[in-house]
Design an enzyme around this catalytic site. Structure first.
Site, mmCIF file in Angstrom:
data_model
loop_
_atom_site.group_PDB
_atom_site.id
_atom_site.type_symbol
_atom_site.label_atom_id
_atom_site.label_comp_id
_atom_site.label_asym_id
_atom_site.label_seq_id
_atom_site.Cartn_x
_atom_site.Cartn_y
_atom_site.Cartn_z
ATOM 1 N N ASN A 25 -2.771 12.764 -4.578
ATOM 2 C CA ASN A 25 -3.882 13.119 -5.464
ATOM 3 C C ASN A 25 -4.437 14.496 -5.140
ATOM 4 O O ASN A 25 -4.745 15.293 -6.048
ATOM 5 C CB ASN A 25 -4.994 12.070 -5.342
ATOM 6 C CG ASN A 25 -4.693 10.799 -6.110
ATOM 7 O OD1 ASN A 25 -3.940 10.806 -7.082
ATOM 8 N ND2 ASN A 25 -5.270 9.692 -5.680
ATOM 9 N N ASP A 61 -1.811 8.722 -10.895
ATOM 10 C CA ASP A 61 -1.811 7.595 -11.823
ATOM 11 C C ASP A 61 -0.399 7.271 -12.301
ATOM 12 O O ASP A 61 -0.013 6.095 -12.392
ATOM 13 C CB ASP A 61 -2.701 7.909 -13.028
ATOM 14 C CG ASP A 61 -4.175 7.927 -12.676
ATOM 15 O OD1 ASP A 61 -4.531 7.443 -11.580
ATOM 16 O OD2 ASP A 61 -4.976 8.428 -13.487
ATOM 17 N N GLU A 101 -4.739 2.315 -4.432
ATOM 18 C CA GLU A 101 -3.280 2.258 -4.328
ATOM 19 C C GLU A 101 -2.814 0.956 -3.679
ATOM 20 O O GLU A 101 -1.654 0.841 -3.273
ATOM 21 C CB GLU A 101 -2.763 3.451 -3.512
ATOM 22 C CG GLU A 101 -3.048 3.398 -2.018
ATOM 23 C CD GLU A 101 -4.441 3.897 -1.636
ATOM 24 O OE1 GLU A 101 -4.622 4.223 -0.452
ATOM 25 O OE2 GLU A 101 -5.315 3.961 -2.514
ATOM 26 N N HIS A 122 -4.915 13.837 -9.891
ATOM 27 C CA HIS A 122 -5.028 12.391 -10.105
ATOM 28 C C HIS A 122 -4.116 11.898 -11.229
ATOM 29 O O HIS A 122 -3.708 10.730 -11.211
ATOM 30 C CB HIS A 122 -6.476 12.027 -10.415
ATOM 31 C CG HIS A 122 -7.378 12.118 -9.221
ATOM 32 N ND1 HIS A 122 -7.491 11.120 -8.294
ATOM 33 C CD2 HIS A 122 -8.202 13.122 -8.789
ATOM 34 C CE1 HIS A 122 -8.340 11.478 -7.343
ATOM 35 N NE2 HIS A 122 -8.790 12.692 -7.629
ATOM 36 N N ASP A 172 0.845 -1.193 0.000
ATOM 37 C CA ASP A 172 0.000 0.000 0.000
ATOM 38 C C ASP A 172 0.885 1.249 0.000
ATOM 39 O O ASP A 172 1.797 1.366 0.823
ATOM 40 C CB ASP A 172 -0.912 0.009 1.233
ATOM 41 C CG ASP A 172 -1.988 1.077 1.142
ATOM 42 O OD1 ASP A 172 -3.098 0.738 0.726
ATOM 43 O OD2 ASP A 172 -1.701 2.237 1.481
#
Length: 372
Positions: free
Chosen positions: A241, A250, A276, A246, A233
């Site tokens: 973000n 990404d 994530e 975002h 994680d």
């Protein structure tokens, strides 16, 4: 993990095993299996079709006193029916496809040699269906065999022009069937790739994980080979973000997957489980070696990945080694509990799960409270 695809298995059947549901039975199970395995469906359809078409000819030949021809037709019916039955045995579909190609090609040659020009009409169907029943290489060998035997036989054709027309038209049919088979294979592979891969990161997705989890548990029951599951994680991903957008988030996920893949062995498999969060399945790995390997992976990510402001990106990892007779859900829950402890312990660390830890409800309660 590059180029890995899950072991061939029915996704629905694997999901039933993972959830403990009883599999379908009877005609419904047979129809479901045929729909999930296109080659099995084609072989079964071809066997049934040939049997239904040739059987009346066999009966007619016997009634007309043509015993030899009737026997040949009867042998064809029995042979294709037997191959159709073999195809339904577990793991025999590919072999049945080869057998069906051999039977169809041999039957085509026999009928053509017995009936000359009238028998040649069956050859076009065989030249086409060979590419549906087996590999392109095997189909091409079978078709070339048909051309070689019939093209060189002196009594099949009335003259050289007729022979040239048959060979030219047969070659055209073979070429079209080859191109169709090639395009179909490419499209099927593309669809299979889309079905089991995350479109953003190209890591395997949750559907692939469900299939591999069921296969891993089955393998472990038979061989007791060690296997470790790790949940990875990204720390403070929500802030990335929120601060940078975002698109940056990404790109960070994509770069993380690339970094992880470099560190993995060939048999390791990486899945994007959501957001994530990623799952790493590590076959033939026990608790003694996994801590060092995951620490090396965590350190590599920390040294490689950077936010737009230059800050390093860290990950927290919780891992659990599969215990004898352990259910997949509890195995995953133990790894999730270890990840929870890694988050609470300050992040950027690897935590191994205890054997009987944790209570399921404790992990379920914290979902969404820590992952950021």
């Amino acid at each position: 993990m590059n180029g890995f695809s899950p072991q061939r298995s029915s996704p629905q059947g694997s999901g039933q095993r993972a959830r403990g549901e009883a599999p379908s039975s009877g005609w419904r199970a047979a129809a479901q299996r045929a729909s999930e395995d296109p080659q099995l469906g084609l072989i079964s359809f071809f066997a049934a079709l040939i049997a239904l078409i040739v059987l009346p000819f066999s009966i007619y030949r016997f009634t007309q006193g043509q015993v030899v021809v009737g026997i040949v037709d009867a042998v064809i019916v029995v042979a294709v029916s037997a191959v159709g039955i073999v195809a339904w045995r577990p793991g025999q579909t590919a072999r049945a496809g080869i057998l069906m190609t051999v039977v169809a090609t041999t039957s085509c040659l026999a009928v053509s040699l017995l009936f000359a020009r009238h028998g040649l009409l069956w050859s076009y169907a065989v030249l086409t269906t060979n590419f549906l029943l087996t590999t392109r290489r095997m189909a091409m060998i079978a078709n070339v065999t048909v051309f070689a035997i019939l093209g060189s036989h002196p009594e099949v054709f009335a003259n050289h022009v007729e022979r040239a027309v048959f060979l030219s038209s047969g070659l055209l049919v073979t070429l079209c069937a080859f191109i169709f088979s090639l395009q179909s294979t490419r499209q099927r592979q593309a669809l299979e790739h889309l079905a089991i891969h995350d479109p953003l990161t190209q890591a395997l997705n949750r559907r692939a994980f469900d299939i591999d989890m069921a296969n891993t548990l089955q393998t472990h029951q038979l061989s007791l080979s060690p296997c470790t599951l790790a949940i990875i994680d990204l720390d403070h991903f929500k802030s990335v973000n929120d601060t940078f957008g975002h698109e940056v988030g990404d790109e960070l996920l994509i770069e993380m997957v690339r970094t992880v893949r470099i560190h993995l062995r060939k048999q390791d498999r990486l899945y994007r489980f959501g957001g994530e969060e990623f799952i790493l399945l590590m076959p033939d790995t026990d608790a003694h070696g996994v801590q060092r390997a995951l620490d090396g992976l965590r350190e590599r990510i920390f040294q490689t990945l950077r936010r737009p402001d230059g800050q390093p990106v860290s990950v927290s990892i919780g891992a659990a080694t599969l215990e004898p007779d352990e259910r997949g859900a509890f195995w995953l829950t133990r790894a999730d509990a270890a990840l929870y402890r890694a988050k609470n312990g300050g992040r950027n660390r690897v935590v191994m799960a205890n054997q009987f830890d944790p209570p399921v409800d404790q992990v379920a309660d914290r979902r969404g409270a820590v992952h950021d």
